[in-house]
Design an enzyme around this catalytic site. Structure first.
Site, PDB file in Angstrom:
ATOM      1  N   ASN A 120       0.824  -1.217   0.000  1.00 36.90           N
ATOM      2  CA  ASN A 120       0.000   0.000   0.000  1.00 36.90           C
ATOM      3  C   ASN A 120       0.852   1.258   0.000  1.00 36.90           C
ATOM      4  O   ASN A 120       1.936   1.298   0.570  1.00 36.90           O
ATOM      5  CB  ASN A 120      -0.993  -0.016   1.179  1.00 36.90           C
ATOM      6  CG  ASN A 120      -0.505   0.780   2.376  1.00 36.90           C
ATOM      7  OD1 ASN A 120      -0.623   2.004   2.431  1.00 36.90           O
ATOM      8  ND2 ASN A 120       0.099   0.088   3.342  1.00 36.90           N
ATOM      9  N   MET A 163      -1.108   4.325   0.496  1.00 39.38           N
ATOM     10  CA  MET A 163      -2.287   5.165   0.693  1.00 39.38           C
ATOM     11  C   MET A 163      -1.907   6.639   0.904  1.00 39.38           C
ATOM     12  O   MET A 163      -2.551   7.528   0.365  1.00 39.38           O
ATOM     13  CB  MET A 163      -3.091   4.695   1.916  1.00 39.38           C
ATOM     14  CG  MET A 163      -3.647   3.281   1.822  1.00 39.38           C
ATOM     15  SD  MET A 163      -4.894   3.092   0.552  1.00 39.38           S
ATOM     16  CE  MET A 163      -6.262   3.960   1.256  1.00 39.38           C
ATOM     17  N   PHE A 216      -1.865   8.411   3.879  1.00 38.35           N
ATOM     18  CA  PHE A 216      -2.693   9.113   4.874  1.00 38.35           C
ATOM     19  C   PHE A 216      -3.908   9.806   4.272  1.00 38.35           C
ATOM     20  O   PHE A 216      -4.084  11.022   4.426  1.00 38.35           O
ATOM     21  CB  PHE A 216      -1.876  10.150   5.662  1.00 38.35           C
ATOM     22  CG  PHE A 216      -0.806   9.595   6.559  1.00 38.35           C
ATOM     23  CD1 PHE A 216      -0.736   8.249   6.855  1.00 38.35           C
ATOM     24  CD2 PHE A 216       0.136  10.448   7.129  1.00 38.35           C
ATOM     25  CE1 PHE A 216       0.256   7.748   7.690  1.00 38.35           C
ATOM     26  CE2 PHE A 216       1.136   9.956   7.968  1.00 38.35           C
ATOM     27  CZ  PHE A 216       1.194   8.605   8.240  1.00 38.35           C
ATOM     28  N   ASN A 269       2.562   8.191  14.693  1.00 39.32           N
ATOM     29  CA  ASN A 269       3.047   7.413  13.552  1.00 39.32           C
ATOM     30  C   ASN A 269       4.183   8.183  12.885  1.00 39.32           C
ATOM     31  O   ASN A 269       3.955   9.172  12.187  1.00 39.32           O
ATOM     32  CB  ASN A 269       1.892   7.177  12.567  1.00 39.32           C
ATOM     33  CG  ASN A 269       2.323   6.347  11.377  1.00 39.32           C
ATOM     34  OD1 ASN A 269       3.475   5.910  11.308  1.00 39.32           O
ATOM     35  ND2 ASN A 269       1.423   6.149  10.435  1.00 39.32           N
ATOM     36  N   SER A 273       5.267   5.534   8.735  1.00 40.23           N
ATOM     37  CA  SER A 273       4.668   5.222   7.441  1.00 40.23           C
ATOM     38  C   SER A 273       5.667   5.559   6.345  1.00 40.23           C
ATOM     39  O   SER A 273       6.282   6.626   6.367  1.00 40.23           O
ATOM     40  CB  SER A 273       3.392   6.046   7.226  1.00 40.23           C
ATOM     41  OG  SER A 273       3.027   5.940   5.858  1.00 40.23           O
ATOM     42  N   ASN A 314       4.894   6.167   3.344  1.00 39.56           N
ATOM     43  CA  ASN A 314       4.175   6.787   2.222  1.00 39.56           C
ATOM     44  C   ASN A 314       3.980   8.296   2.338  1.00 39.56           C
ATOM     45  O   ASN A 314       3.269   8.893   1.545  1.00 39.56           O
ATOM     46  CB  ASN A 314       2.820   6.093   2.040  1.00 39.56           C
ATOM     47  CG  ASN A 314       3.003   4.607   1.783  1.00 39.56           C
ATOM     48  OD1 ASN A 314       3.855   4.214   0.985  1.00 39.56           O
ATOM     49  ND2 ASN A 314       2.228   3.779   2.469  1.00 39.56           N
ATOM     50  N   THR A 315       4.570   8.889   3.369  1.00 35.80           N
ATOM     51  CA  THR A 315       4.575  10.352   3.485  1.00 35.80           C
ATOM     52  C   THR A 315       6.035  10.760   3.444  1.00 35.80           C
ATOM     53  O   THR A 315       6.809  10.375   4.338  1.00 35.80           O
ATOM     54  CB  THR A 315       3.902  10.790   4.807  1.00 35.80           C
ATOM     55  OG1 THR A 315       2.531  10.436   4.750  1.00 35.80           O
ATOM     56  CG2 THR A 315       4.035  12.292   5.032  1.00 35.80           C
ATOM     57  N   LYS A 372       4.944   4.519  17.113  1.00 41.83           N
ATOM     58  CA  LYS A 372       4.929   3.365  16.199  1.00 41.83           C
ATOM     59  C   LYS A 372       6.144   3.406  15.281  1.00 41.83           C
ATOM     60  O   LYS A 372       6.385   4.399  14.585  1.00 41.83           O
ATOM     61  CB  LYS A 372       3.630   3.379  15.379  1.00 41.83           C
ATOM     62  CG  LYS A 372       3.509   2.156  14.483  1.00 41.83           C
ATOM     63  CD  LYS A 372       2.108   1.983  13.951  1.00 41.83           C
ATOM     64  CE  LYS A 372       2.012   0.803  13.001  1.00 41.83           C
ATOM     65  NZ  LYS A 372       0.670   0.619  12.470  1.00 41.83           N
ATOM     66  N   ASN A 390       5.389  -1.068  11.635  1.00 43.68           N
ATOM     67  CA  ASN A 390       4.637  -0.601  10.473  1.00 43.68           C
ATOM     68  C   ASN A 390       5.016  -1.473   9.255  1.00 43.68           C
ATOM     69  O   ASN A 390       5.661  -2.503   9.418  1.00 43.68           O
ATOM     70  CB  ASN A 390       4.972   0.877  10.227  1.00 43.68           C
ATOM     71  CG  ASN A 390       3.785   1.635   9.654  1.00 43.68           C
ATOM     72  OD1 ASN A 390       3.144   1.170   8.705  1.00 43.68           O
ATOM     73  ND2 ASN A 390       3.469   2.794  10.221  1.00 43.68           N
ATOM     74  N   GLY A 446       1.727  -8.184   5.957  1.00 41.19           N
ATOM     75  CA  GLY A 446       1.212  -9.544   5.863  1.00 41.19           C
ATOM     76  C   GLY A 446       2.313 -10.581   6.055  1.00 41.19           C
ATOM     77  O   GLY A 446       3.386 -10.272   6.600  1.00 41.19           O
TER      78      GLY A 446
HETATM   79  C1  LIG Z   1      -3.765  -0.599   3.380  1.00 38.86           C
HETATM   80  C2  LIG Z   1      -2.982  -0.310   4.636  1.00 38.86           C
HETATM   81  C3  LIG Z   1      -3.060   0.956   5.209  1.00 38.86           C
HETATM   82  C4  LIG Z   1      -2.335   1.241   6.380  1.00 38.86           C
HETATM   83  N1  LIG Z   1      -2.448   2.481   6.944  1.00 38.86           N
HETATM   84  C5  LIG Z   1      -1.789   2.737   8.100  1.00 38.86           C
HETATM   85  C6  LIG Z   1      -1.934   3.988   8.744  1.00 38.86           C
HETATM   86  O1  LIG Z   1      -2.679   4.856   8.294  1.00 38.86           O
HETATM   87  N2  LIG Z   1      -1.221   4.210   9.885  1.00 38.86           N
HETATM   88  C7  LIG Z   1      -0.399   3.250  10.442  1.00 38.86           C
HETATM   89  O2  LIG Z   1       0.211   3.502  11.489  1.00 38.86           O
HETATM   90  N3  LIG Z   1      -0.270   2.054   9.860  1.00 38.86           N
HETATM   91  C8  LIG Z   1      -0.937   1.769   8.718  1.00 38.86           C
HETATM   92  N4  LIG Z   1      -0.796   0.548   8.137  1.00 38.86           N
HETATM   93  C9  LIG Z   1       0.146  -0.432   8.732  1.00 38.86           C
HETATM   94  C10 LIG Z   1      -0.550  -1.400   9.690  1.00 38.86           C
HETATM   95  O3  LIG Z   1      -1.101  -0.741  10.799  1.00 38.86           O
HETATM   96  C11 LIG Z   1       0.446  -2.441  10.196  1.00 38.86           C
HETATM   97  O4  LIG Z   1       1.429  -1.785  10.932  1.00 38.86           O
HETATM   98  C12 LIG Z   1       1.096  -3.207   9.059  1.00 38.86           C
HETATM   99  O5  LIG Z   1       0.176  -3.488   8.038  1.00 38.86           O
HETATM  100  C13 LIG Z   1       1.702  -4.529   9.545  1.00 38.86           C
HETATM  101  O6  LIG Z   1       0.699  -5.377  10.067  1.00 38.86           O
HETATM  102  P1  LIG Z   1       0.041  -6.583   9.219  1.00 38.86           P
HETATM  103  O7  LIG Z   1       1.168  -7.375   8.640  1.00 38.86           O
HETATM  104  O8  LIG Z   1      -0.782  -7.342  10.231  1.00 38.86           O
HETATM  105  O9  LIG Z   1      -0.793  -5.945   8.168  1.00 38.86           O
HETATM  106  C14 LIG Z   1      -1.516   0.244   6.971  1.00 38.86           C
HETATM  107  C15 LIG Z   1      -1.448  -1.041   6.392  1.00 38.86           C
HETATM  108  C16 LIG Z   1      -2.176  -1.317   5.241  1.00 38.86           C
HETATM  109  C17 LIG Z   1      -2.091  -2.697   4.654  1.00 38.86           C
END
Ligand SMILES: Cc1cc2nc3c(=O)[nH]c(=O)nc-3n(C[C@H](O)[C@H](O)[C@H](O)COP(=O)(O)O)c2cc1C
Length: 346
Positions: free
Chosen positions: A111, A113, A115, A172, A175, A177-178, A214, A243, A269
């Site tokens: 992803n 995204m 924010f 956070n 991320s 993506n910022t 985080k 993250n 994942g």
């Molecule tokens: C589509 C998507 C959007 C996410 N958006 C955020 C976010 O806005 N803020 C954040 O701290 N983490 C975000 N994450 C990260 C998740 O909170 C998590 O830290 C990360 O996906 C690892 O966990 P997982 O393997 O169980 O998905 C996002 C993850 C995904 C897949």
């Protein structure tokens, strides 16, 4: 096979964001239903962490319910806490679409995204009507156009609105993506950021409310040691790790080429699991019990969650596994943890 398993081929025909929007549309209708179940978690699952009581250690990671629109549903599904956000102070659309890609064979999500957020004011107004009996965390970020040097102002603006309506907040800084956000993890940037947030927390009379940080999985062990020392010295309440990762090396060939072809973004994942676990273990070693840690990243089974808790994490969060396995994952993990708790007692 459960209902989600049966519907999954249909759901996965839609692109991830359309599927997400459809699921949230249905979820919002379900939330208005007066007969949503009230799960009773056995006492053996209860956890105390950073001064809060959790009915189960399992919670929802940030990013899935960014605006806190489905809180009654998450509670009914059996989660103990939900981290909403990331919420930015002002509304922003996020990156251009498509910006989420799933790879079901590998249990992987990519992803970027960026924010997408309704902004802190709208989210805070919604949270004033949140359900009781569910711990809600507010994950905060900065707006894209805010220069790194003014990041603290953004976190403070978001905090002022969100902190009064949640049980804990999480900064956070991880991320991918910022642009520039992860630079805030560097000790010299982190120190004033955390100090500025803790000053505000005090000013607002919220000293007892947990403030977490985080972290990314892409930090070298020596960086992690330094970050842990800054976090402990600052007086914040705890850490969340991790993250998403930028490391394409976690994906095996030949899938890696397909993932790379989708462009920028963070991976989550199953392929993140080992890396996130390694980073958490490194953090836990450096922490020496001085702060609690919330485990996140690649967790998708009772064994995974049990392993993270056995390593020393206080709580665990899921995101990607929920997309691939559906909401019944929550009950399965809780039941698995329960079985273990009974075995320990007998
Ligand atoms: C589509 C998507 C959007 C996410 N958006 C955020 C976010 O806005 N803020 C954040 O701290 N983490 C975000 N994450 C990260 C998740 O909170 C998590 O830290 C990360 O996906 C690892 O966990 P997982 O393997 O169980 O998905 C996002 C993850 C995904 C897949």
């Amino acid at each position: 096979m459960d209902l989600y398993g049966a519907l999954r081929p249909l759901i996965f025909r839609f692109d991830p964001e359309t599927a997400h929007n459809l699921a949230f549309w249905a979820g919002e209708r379900l939330c208005a239903w007066p007969w949503l179940p009230e799960p009773q978690h056995p006492v053996a699952l209860h956890r105390s962490a950073f001064g809060l009581d959790f009915p189960t250690p399992l919670g929802l990671a940030a990013g899935l319910d960014k605006g806190g629109t489905l809180l009654p549903l998450w509670k009914a599904l059996g989660l103990g806490h939900v981290e909403i956000g990331t919420v930015t102070p002002r509304p922003q659309p996020g990156n251009p679409k498509p910006r989420v890609f799933r790879f079901p064979q590998a249990g992987l999500i990519l992803n970027r995204m960026g924010f997408n957020s309704e902004g802190a004011e709208v989210v805070a107004a919604r949270l004033r009507h949140r359900p009781r009996g569910l711990v809600v965390g507010g994950n905060l970020g900065k707006n894209k156009e805010t220069p790194e040097a003014q990041a603290l102002d953004d976190y403070r603006s978001a905090y002022r609105l969100i902190a009064p309506v949640v049980d804990y907040t999480a900064l956070n800084v991880s991320s991918p993506n910022t642009p520039g956000l992860r630079n805030l993890q560097a000790p010299e940037a982190l120190k004033p950021l955390l100090a500025g947030m803790l000053d505000l927390r005090k000013e607002m009379g919220l000293e007892c409310q947990p403030l977490l940080l985080k972290l990314a999985p892409d930090l070298a062990p020596e960086d992690l040691d330094a970050i842990v020392e800054v976090a402990v010295a600052s007086g914040i309440t705890g850490l969340i790790a991790t993250n998403t990762t930028l490391d394409r090396g976690v994906v095996a060939e030949p899938l890696r080429d397909r993932v790379e072809a989708k462009g920028a973004g963070g991976l989550s994942g199953v392929p993140l699991k080992a890396k996130a676990q390694e980073v958490r273990r490194c953090i836990l070693r450096a922490l020496r019990g001085r702060l609690p840690l919330v485990a996140c990243g690649g967790l998708g089974s009772t064994e995974d969650v049990r392993g993270a808790l056995a390593d020393g994490a206080a709580l665990a969060q899921v995101y990607s596994a929920l997309i691939f396995q559906g909401p019944s994952l929550i009950r399965r993990i809780d039941q698995g943890l329960m079985t273990e708790a009974i075995e320990v007692q007998t």
